[in-house]
Design an enzyme around this catalytic site. Structure first.
Site, PDB file in Angstrom:
ATOM      1  N   ASP A 107      69.503  -4.063  38.504  1.00 18.97           N
ATOM      2  CA  ASP A 107      68.438  -3.464  37.681  1.00 18.97           C
ATOM      3  C   ASP A 107      67.131  -3.959  38.419  1.00 18.97           C
ATOM      4  O   ASP A 107      66.985  -4.987  39.083  1.00 18.97           O
ATOM      5  CB  ASP A 107      68.500  -3.819  36.089  1.00 18.97           C
ATOM      6  CG  ASP A 107      68.338  -5.190  36.001  1.00 18.97           C
ATOM      7  OD1 ASP A 107      69.001  -5.886  36.609  1.00 18.97           O
ATOM      8  OD2 ASP A 107      67.604  -5.585  35.192  1.00 18.97           O
ATOM      9  N   GLU A 202      69.638  -7.769  34.123  1.00 16.57           N
ATOM     10  CA  GLU A 202      69.190  -9.194  34.233  1.00 16.57           C
ATOM     11  C   GLU A 202      67.705  -9.180  33.909  1.00 16.57           C
ATOM     12  O   GLU A 202      67.288 -10.380  33.379  1.00 16.57           O
ATOM     13  CB  GLU A 202      69.480  -9.677  35.521  1.00 16.57           C
ATOM     14  CG  GLU A 202      69.197 -11.084  35.985  1.00 16.57           C
ATOM     15  CD  GLU A 202      67.556 -11.448  36.224  1.00 16.57           C
ATOM     16  OE1 GLU A 202      67.305 -12.403  36.247  1.00 16.57           O
ATOM     17  OE2 GLU A 202      66.965 -10.603  36.468  1.00 16.57           O
TER      18      GLU A 202
END
Length: 439
Positions: A107, A202
Site C-alpha cells: 500500500d 502498513e
C-alpha cells in the site's frame, strides 16, 4: 529549470531485452522497469473501510505480483483473502540453513493520491532545483530538501508534482523481486530457503495484524522499508493512542455564571498541563513526545486525540500514567465523569526482541559493507511492520529501500540506492549460507 528531466515512456518497449551484467548488479533498467510497473497500480490504503485489504487496488496489485512470482518459478506461492502474498525461493544447497524472509508492503500512504503516478527520471542530477510541475510551480529544491545534494551525480526518479511516487514501499518490493531473480540467474551463489512476503495496509498501522507468522515459516526476516542508503534499524518507538472525551454543560451565556461548563475550555486546560516542549516539533533522536493529532468539539462535548511515543519502555509507561493523572485532576476540579480516557497500546520497541538474536543485525551490517554501503544504525522515530512481527515471534529489523520524502509529491528515489538495496538482499542470502552451520 526543467534541466534533464524526461518521461519514462521509453522504458516500456515490449520487446526490450533484460540483461544481467557480470559485476553483481542487475542492469538498472530491469530493476527500474519493475518499479515503474509497480507504481502504476493505485494501492492507497484507507483508515475508513474497516476491511483487509482496506482498498481493492491492493488486491489487484497482489494478484499481479502473484502472477509475476509464478512466472519466475517460485514455489509455495499463496495469496490469502486479506491480501497477504507469500512465496519461496528454494535453497540451492543441501547444507542445513535457516530460512530467511524479506518483506515489503504493497500500500501507499493515505496522505496523498497514488493514482495515475507519472514518474520521471533526472539523469546525472546536477544539484539544482527540479521543476516537477511548471504549471503549478511545484519545485523539488535542495534549499528545502538538502538531502538531494547527497545524490548529486545520480539518477533520480521523481513525481510530476501531482501524486506521491510510491517508493514507500514499492521500491522495497522491486528490490526483493529483483534480488530473487538475480539469485536464480546466479546459482553459483549458494543460499538457503528464502521466503518473500508482501502485505497490505502498513501505512494505516495494520500491515502485521493478519500476517501469519507461522505460515510464513522463517527463522528471521527483514523489512525493506527504510529510507536513505545504509539505514539499518532495530529500535523503534513504543507507541500508544489516547482519546480524551470532555463533557460540558451548556447554559444560555447570559445566565451561565456558576452553571456552564465549557468542554472546549476544559480540554484546553488539559492540553496546557502537558509539557509544552515534549512534542514532535521540539524533539529528536531518542526523545519521546505527546503528539496532538486531533481536536473537535462544542460546549457540550470535546474530543482530543493524542499519540504517545518513547523509545524507553519505562518513560513510555510514565507518559501513559501522566495522561491518567491529568484526567483524574480534571475530574477532581470539574466533577467526576467530566473527562474519560480511552488509552491503547499500539506497538513496542523491537529492540528487546532483536537483542537476543543480534546475529541478524551482524549479517545485515556485513552485507551492507560487502555491497559497498556504509551502514547507518539508527533508531526509528516511528514504527514498522517489523516491530509488530518481532513481538509475534519473527525477529524483523528494517533495511533501507532508498526512497526519500515519503507520503507526498516531493517523494523521490535514486536508482543507485535501489540497486544497492537489491545487492544487500543478495548479500544477506549469501552470507547466511556462508556463516550459518545449522538451522
Amino acid at each position: 529549470m526543467l534541466g534533464n528531466l524526461r518521461p519514462f515512456f521509453y522504458l516500456y518497449g515490449h520487446n526490450e531485452q533484460i540483461l544481467l551484467n557480470l559485476n553483481f548488479i542487475l542492469n538498472d533498467m530491469t530493476l527500474v522497469k519493475r518499479f515503474l510497473k509497480y507504481v502504476s497500480f493505485d494501492t492507497q490504503s484507507s483508515e475508513e473501510t474497516g476491511v483487509t485489504p482496506s482498498t481493492p487496488g491492493q488486491m489487484v496489485f497482489a494478484r499481479y505480483l502473484k502472477e509475476e512470482l509464478e512466472s519466475m518459478g517460485l514455489e509455495e506461492i499463496t495469496l490469502d483473502e486479506n491480501g497477504y502474498l507469500f512465496a519461496t525461493l528454494p535453497a540451492n544447497t543441501d547444507k542445513p540453513l535457516p530460512t530467511v524472509g524479506f518483506i515489503a508492503h504493497m500500500d501507499t500512504s493515505p496522505d496523498m493520491s497514488g493514482k495515475n503516478v507519472s514518474p520521471r527520471k533526472v539523469e546525472n542530477y546536477d544539484g539544482k532545483d527540479i521543476v516537477l510541475c511548471a504549471e503549478d510551480n511545484i519545485v523539488l529544491s535542495p534549499s528545502q530538501f538538502p538531502e538531494l545534494l547527497d545524490h548529486k551525480g545520480e539518477d533520480l526518479l521523481v513525481t510530476d508534482g501531482k501524486t506521491l511516487l510510491g517508493a514507500d514501499d514499492k521500491a522495497g518490493i522491486a528490490e526483493i523481486v529483483s534480488a530473487v531473480a538475480y539469485l536464480q540467474e546466479h546459482p553459483e551463489i549458494k543460499h538457503g530457503k528464502i521466503r518473500v512476503g508482501f502485505n497490505p495496509d502498513e501505512e494505516i498501522g495494520l500491515g502485521a495484524h493478519k500476517f501469519d507468522v507461522q505460515k510464513f515459516g522463517c527463522d528471521w526476516a527483514y523489512t525493506m522499508d527504510g529510507g536513505e542508503v545504509g539505514e539499518l534499524e532495530f529500535e523503534n518507538f513504543n507507541a500508544a493512542s489516547a482519546k480524551i472525551t470532555f463533557k460540558g454543560r451548556n447554559v444560555h451565556p447570559g445566565y451561565a455564571k456558576h452553571k456552564m461548563i465549557n468542554s472546549i475550555r476544559v480540554a484546553g486546560r488539559f492540553m496546557a498541563m502537558l509539557p509544552s516542549h515534549e512534542t514532535p516539533e521540539h524533539t529528536e533522536g531518542y526523545e519521546g513526545f505527546y503528539h496532538l493529532v486531533g481536536i473537535s468539539g462544542e460546549v457540550e462535548q470535546t474530543v482530543v486525540s493524542y499519540i504517545i511515543r518513547d523509545h524507553d519502555r519505562a518513560r513510555f509507561e510514565s507518559r501513559k500514567q501522566e495522561m491518567e493523572h491529568l484526567v483524574r485532576k480534571i475530574n477532581a476540579e470539574y466533577g467526576e465523569g467530566t473527562a474519560t480516557l480511552d488509552l491503547h497500546d499500539q506497538y513496542y520497541n523491537m529492540r528487546e526482541k532483536i537483542e537476543p538474536v543480534m546475529h541478524v543485525i551482524d549479517i545485515a551490517f556485513q552485507a551492507m559493507k560487502e555491497a559497498g554501503v556504509e551502514p547507518r544504525v539508527r533508531a526509528i522515530r516511528g514504527g514498522t511492520d517489523g516491530a509488530q512481527l518481532s513481538f509475534k515471534g519473527l525477529p524483523c529489523p528494517n533495511i533501507f529501500a532508498g526512497g526519500l520524502n515519503f507520503h507526498g509529491r516531493y517523494e523521490f528515489v535514486p536508482i543507485q540506492s535501489m540497486e544497492k538495496a537489491m545487492k544487500v538482499v543478495v548479500k544477506i542470502a549469501e552470507l547466511v549460507a556462508a556463516r550459518c552451520t545449522c538451522a
